[in-house]
Design a protein around this motif. Structure first.
Motif, PDB file in Angstrom:
ATOM      1  N   ALA A  61       0.833  -1.208   0.000  1.00 36.18           N
ATOM      2  CA  ALA A  61       0.000   0.000   0.000  1.00 36.18           C
ATOM      3  C   ALA A  61       0.868   1.259   0.000  1.00 36.18           C
ATOM      4  CB  ALA A  61      -0.928  -0.003   1.210  1.00 36.18           C
TER       5      ALA A  61
ATOM      6  N   ARG B 277       1.273   4.569  -2.829  1.00 38.52           N
ATOM      7  CA  ARG B 277       0.719   5.751  -2.161  1.00 38.52           C
ATOM      8  C   ARG B 277       0.312   6.852  -3.143  1.00 38.52           C
ATOM      9  NH1 ARG B 277       6.004   5.161  -1.196  1.00 38.52           N
ATOM     10  NH2 ARG B 277       7.469   6.833  -1.723  1.00 38.52           N
TER      11      ARG B 277
ATOM     12  N   VAL C 158      -4.929  -1.764   0.278  1.00 40.28           N
ATOM     13  CA  VAL C 158      -5.325  -1.267   1.594  1.00 40.28           C
ATOM     14  C   VAL C 158      -6.424  -2.141   2.192  1.00 40.28           C
ATOM     15  CG1 VAL C 158      -6.251   0.681   2.883  1.00 40.28           C
ATOM     16  CG2 VAL C 158      -4.672   1.078   0.989  1.00 40.28           C
TER      17      VAL C 158
END
Length: 257
Positions: free
Chosen positions: A60, A64, A188
């Motif tokens: 994750a 970003r 995520v």
């Protein structure tokens, strides 16, 4: 574990972290290796879930840039992922071991069909919106995506294998966004499912902490590798990778069960 078994688990962790970040289905790498070291299936499942958390977080972080502007979407869908993850973890402890695995190949197959059809479905949805004079609608996908991801997360909390493919197929079909941004959100949500399931298991299940540590370190490295590779793949190539991994997952699941 022997030193060779430890090296095998570590290498499997790297592979799982890499493939989870790009596509999903990393559990299909680590789970058989853990079983081969002599761990019972439930112990292998819960140890794998805890060990893969750092890899999901690492992936994750690597994505970003693609997560920019997705805060509201991830917060809403993260609730579904958390509820589903806890529910799936509970089912792992109360249902017979083969209860869900019998339908896993079917679920993965349906997800692959959605991935294949996603561009056509997205174009049809866009044309329908244009005819109605509406915009992209709810950026979080609305109640339909929330419910679908909740159900997918129940499966993810139970076994985790190929949950990423299911997430990508659902979000790709129901969200007006690029495949790379959908993949970033998938990482995520997978981290949320693994985390809540592992926290639940901490109180009710037995872990092999050597396996957890080896997978955690390996998957963290793999998460960065996967993000570096996955972010450079064109949508068509990424979709082809997802389909290939999904087919291999079905073959492995069917031959094992």
């Amino acid at each position: 574990m022997t030193i060779w078994e430890m090296l095998a688990v570590f290498a499997a962790g790297i592979g799982a972290g890499t493939i989870n970040t790009i596509v999903g289905s990393g559990t299909l790498i680590t789970f058989p290796v853990l079983l081969a070291t002599g761990l019972p299936p439930v112990t292998a499942t819960v140890s794998n879930a805890l060990g893969l958390i750092p890899g999901s977080i690492s992936g994750a972080i690597g994505y970003r840039a693609e997560l920019t502007g997705q805060r509201r979407r991830i917060l809403r869908l993260g609730i579904a992922a958390a509820i589903g993850g806890v529910s799936g973890a509970t089912l792992l402890l109360v249902l017979p071991p083969t209860a869900f695995e019998t339908i896993v190949p079917v679920l993965v197959g349906l997800a692959l069909v959605l991935v294949i059809l996603q561009p056509r479905i997205s174009r049809a949805v866009q044309r329908r919106r244009e005819r109605r004079g509406t915009d992209g609608g709810d950026p979080a996908g609305g109640p339909l995506l929330f419910t679908a991801l909740l159900l997918a997360s129940v499966y993810g909390g139970y076994f985790t294998a190929a949950q990423g493919i299911i997430y990508v197929s659902l979000m790709g079909m129901l969200l007006d966004d690029t495949l790379q941004r959908v993949n970033a959100a998938k990482n995520v949500l997978a981290a949320v499912v693994n985390t809540v399931a592992a926290l639940f298991f901490l109180f009710v299940a037995h872990f092999d902490w050597t396996a957890v540590l080896l997978i955690a370190v390996g998957s963290t490295i793999g998460g960065q590798i996967g993000a570096t590779v996955g972010r450079r793949l064109p949508p068509a190539v990424l979709r082809a990778v997802i389909i290939t991994v999904g087919i291999l997952a079905i073959v492995q699941l069917v031959t094992r069960t």
